[in-house]
Design a protein around this motif. Structure first.
Motif, PDB file in Angstrom:
ATOM      1  N   ILE A  19       0.846  -1.203   0.000  1.00  0.00           N
ATOM      2  CA  ILE A  19       0.000   0.000   0.000  1.00  0.00           C
ATOM      3  C   ILE A  19       0.882   1.254   0.000  1.00  0.00           C
ATOM      4  CG2 ILE A  19      -1.608   1.385   1.388  1.00  0.00           C
ATOM      5  CD1 ILE A  19      -2.915  -1.246   2.244  1.00  0.00           C
ATOM      6  N   CYS A  22       2.421   1.706  -3.418  1.00  0.00           N
ATOM      7  CA  CYS A  22       1.425   2.204  -4.379  1.00  0.00           C
ATOM      8  C   CYS A  22       1.151   3.691  -4.171  1.00  0.00           C
ATOM      9  CB  CYS A  22       0.127   1.417  -4.283  1.00  0.00           C
ATOM     10  SG  CYS A  22       0.245  -0.206  -5.020  1.00  0.00           S
ATOM     11  N   PHE A  23       1.069   4.097  -2.919  1.00  0.00           N
ATOM     12  CA  PHE A  23       0.836   5.509  -2.607  1.00  0.00           C
ATOM     13  C   PHE A  23       1.976   6.370  -3.142  1.00  0.00           C
ATOM     14  CE2 PHE A  23       1.317   9.223   0.132  1.00  0.00           C
ATOM     15  CZ  PHE A  23       0.053   9.770   0.059  1.00  0.00           C
ATOM     16  N   SER A  26       2.119   6.296  -7.018  1.00  0.00           N
ATOM     17  CA  SER A  26       1.032   7.096  -7.604  1.00  0.00           C
ATOM     18  C   SER A  26       1.331   8.585  -7.467  1.00  0.00           C
ATOM     19  CB  SER A  26      -0.296   6.788  -6.921  1.00  0.00           C
ATOM     20  OG  SER A  26      -0.644   5.445  -7.081  1.00  0.00           O
ATOM     21  N   PHE A 154      -5.145  11.043  -8.964  1.00  0.00           N
ATOM     22  CA  PHE A 154      -4.322  10.376  -7.949  1.00  0.00           C
ATOM     23  C   PHE A 154      -5.186   9.510  -7.036  1.00  0.00           C
ATOM     24  CE2 PHE A 154      -2.881  10.704  -3.488  1.00  0.00           C
ATOM     25  CZ  PHE A 154      -1.763   9.887  -3.563  1.00  0.00           C
ATOM     26  N   LEU A 158      -5.121   5.472  -6.729  1.00  0.00           N
ATOM     27  CA  LEU A 158      -4.863   4.882  -5.417  1.00  0.00           C
ATOM     28  C   LEU A 158      -5.994   3.938  -5.001  1.00  0.00           C
ATOM     29  CD1 LEU A 158      -2.701   4.982  -3.247  1.00  0.00           C
ATOM     30  CD2 LEU A 158      -3.997   6.765  -2.112  1.00  0.00           C
ATOM     31  N   LEU A 162      -5.606   0.018  -4.253  1.00  0.00           N
ATOM     32  CA  LEU A 162      -6.035  -0.550  -2.968  1.00  0.00           C
ATOM     33  C   LEU A 162      -7.025  -1.694  -3.171  1.00  0.00           C
ATOM     34  CD1 LEU A 162      -6.442   2.640  -0.745  1.00  0.00           C
ATOM     35  CD2 LEU A 162      -4.719   0.844  -0.534  1.00  0.00           C
TER      36      LEU A 162
END
Length: 184
Positions: A19, A22-23, A26, A154, A158, A162
């Motif tokens: 996570i 990915c955050f 992104s 964004f 995200l 998720l």
């Protein structure tokens, strides 16, 4: 059947790291897209209109008559009589004209700018926003604030990431539970 000895805690830690990755990925992607759009002049910097007004100020001050050709592209203006503040010419709406008249008496500082250029018998007031905007007028009308659109993009990216990660995590947990059930 042999059960792999990976604790639930390890699954959760991996999930959290995915996570976080990915955050950050992104966020970096959106930042790079934004910079790319500015470098290609798809987006204009926030002070672009201000720079254009500064470049044309002297020409407007010294012109015999102010016409729309002297005003920077895509900006609204109004010519006000110096004594009465009556409108002589311009492209502003009635609500903008009211704000322009107020700015002659009391200049305001902010992102919504009414630049007053004093001439011998009149004021030329040019309205612009200190905000990043699209160079293309059609896109500018469609998406007035590109930063908000990029933030929305964004968030969408995200949320999709998720969702995918959650599906992977739940499938791993289901498989782990099935393996445990088969052993007992």
């Amino acid at each position: 059947m042999e059960i792999k000895k990976t604790s639930m805690q390890a699954y959760i830690i991996k999930f959290i790291f995915k996570i976080a990755f990915c955050f950050i990925a992104s966020l970096l992607a959106i930042f790079l897209i934004f910079n790319y759009m500015i470098n290609l002049h798809i987006l204009l910097p926030s002070n672009y209109s201000q720079q254009m007004v500064e470049k044309s100020k002297e020409t407007i001050k010294n012109a015999k008559e102010v016409t729309s050709e002297l005003i920077p592209e895509n900006l609204n203006y109004v010519i006000l009589d110096k004594q009465t503040l009556n409108v002589k010419n311009g492209s502003m709406s009635d609500s903008e004209i009211k704000k322009a008249k107020l700015s002659v008496k009391d200049p305001q500082i902010g992102t919504n700018v009414y630049e007053v250029i004093e001439r011998s018998k009149e004021y030329c007031v040019i309205h612009y926003h200190l905000a990043v905007q699209f160079k293309n007028p059609m896109l500018r009308k469609l998406i007035p604030y590109p930063e908000i659109a990029l933030i929305a993009l964004f968030i969408i990216i995200l949320l999709i990431a998720l969702y995918i990660l959650s599906l992977q995590f739940s499938n791993r947990i289901k498989n782990r539970i099935k393996q445990i059930q088969l052993c007992y």
